[in-house]
Design an enzyme around this catalytic site. Structure first.
Site, mmCIF file in Angstrom:
data_model
loop_
_atom_site.group_PDB
_atom_site.id
_atom_site.type_symbol
_atom_site.label_atom_id
_atom_site.label_comp_id
_atom_site.label_asym_id
_atom_site.label_seq_id
_atom_site.Cartn_x
_atom_site.Cartn_y
_atom_site.Cartn_z
ATOM 1 C CD GLN A 85 -2.930 -0.716 -0.279
ATOM 2 O OE1 GLN A 85 -2.942 0.394 -0.821
ATOM 3 N NE2 GLN A 85 -3.585 -1.744 -0.796
ATOM 4 C CB SER A 86 4.429 1.813 -0.592
ATOM 5 O OG SER A 86 5.274 2.913 -0.873
#
Ligand SMILES: *Cc1c(COP(=O)(O)O)cnc(C)c1O
Length: 348
Positions: A85-86
């Site tokens: 989810q960066s």
């Protein structure tokens, strides 16, 4: 602006290579309705979440400098990493696409069953995925080197970007953000005395420290860590600021004692939404229409509002909250954390 500041901005900006990807300055907005509820403090938002490239966020500023270096080195791949989810990995994938470079995203752990939020965007942007198979976040660091070495063996010219984008070149992009905000404040007749920032891997904070020292400003940094312990963050940020100063040919050393970090609002851990952040996100969304994120800015806002309530910040009259982005996290998972029953559901 005094002559010193004018000269510094001109000289330093000229030393920093930059491949501009977006339109600047980003908005500086007074939070009118929220300010009414905050006692004496006047709150402003610097809208780096609205950086007009790749869904924005602070990471674009660092990437503009890294991209300029990568292109100067004739690189054909950007290799970086973090969690699926960066924001940083999504921003890197967009940057690579824009410049016609390949991109490999190194993620800790194993591929998740559902492809949503930033992970979905990074996939759409055609980044290649490499999973470390190890839940330790630090596993990304060694795998970035391995992936880059493999690419080199295949005849490619990879440009490595450390986990989260925290490197001295990236820090310089945030020095430019300080210059930008300073000039913007002057033209809007606004003098802030404190800046609130969410801190992850530390590159952004390092840039702010360096920029503030270059311009000799009296801005106090109120920085909330969202992942590591404050002590570790202080050390990391001091090292990054020292390295970035060296790139500007300045023999300046930053010590961890120069780097105050506020703790206590990580919640259950990095990337896990906290009930306090959910409340802060609702309060800001419902009073300003400004969307904070659950991983970074929501936690920093929770800490800041708590500090205000406890009269920790009474000496500050005008405060700028850096909205560093991260909204794609809203579209990861089912959003249960936003409901008031979250605490019981997850942990009861
Ligand atoms: C990465 C990030 C931060 C923190 O930046 P660092 O340079 O990693 O400390 C803050 N907010 C958002 C939304 C981010 O994506």
């Amino acid at each position: 602006m005094n002559t010193h500041q004018h000269l510094v901005i001109e000289r330093v900006a000229g030393q920093i290579p930059r491949h501009i990807l977006a339109h600047y300055p980003t908005h500086l907005m007074r939070a009118n309705r929220l300010t009414e509820t905050l006692g004496d403090a006047e709150l402003w938002f610097k809208r780096d979440d609205l950086i007009s490239f790749g869904l924005g966020g602070n990471k674009i500023r660092g990437l503009e400098v890294m991209l300029a270096e990568a292109l100067a080195l004739n690189a054909d791949y950007l290799v970086t990493g973090a969690g699926v989810q960066s924001n940083h990995v999504r921003a890197t994938a967009a940057t690579a696409a824009h410049a016609g470079l390949g991109c490999t995203a190194v993620y800790w752990g194993k591929p998740p069953a559902v492809m949503d939020g930033n992970y979905r965007l990074t996939n759409m942007l055609n980044a290649q995925f490499h999973f470390t198979g190890d839940d330790d976040r630090a596993s990304v660091d060694t795998h970035i080197h391995q992936v880059a070495a493999n690419l080199r063996e295949q005849g490619h010219r990879p440009y490595k970007i450390p986990r989260g984008g925290a490197c001295a070149m990236g820090v310089l992009g945030h020095v430019l953000a300080v210059f930008e905000l300073y000039q913007q404040c002057l033209s809007q007749g606004m003098e802030p005395d404190a800046i609130v920032l969410a801190v992850g891997s530390g590159g952004t904070y390092a840039g702010w420290l360096l920029g503030i020292r270059l311009l000799k400003l009296h801005w106090k940094m109120l920085c909330y860590t969202v992942s590591r312990e404050p002590e570790e963050v202080s050390r990391q940020v001091a090292d990054l600021a020292t390295q970035a100063a060296a790139l500007l040919k300045l023999d300046w050393t930053f010590h961890k004692e120069d780097v105050p970090v506020l703790g206590g609002f990580i919640g259950q851990g990095y990337g896990i939404p906290s009930p306090e952040a959910a409340e802060a996100i609702k309060q800001v969304g419902r009073s300003e229409g400004i969307l904070l994120d659950p991983v970074y800015t929501g936690k920093a806002m929770a800490g800041f509002l708590h500090g205000l309530q406890n009269r920790q910040f009474e000496q500050y009259k005008k405060i700028v909250f850096m909205h560093t982005g991260g909204e794609p996290a809203f579209f990861a998972g089912n959003g249960d954390w936003l409901n008031s029953g979250y605490r019981e559901m997850e942990h009861g």
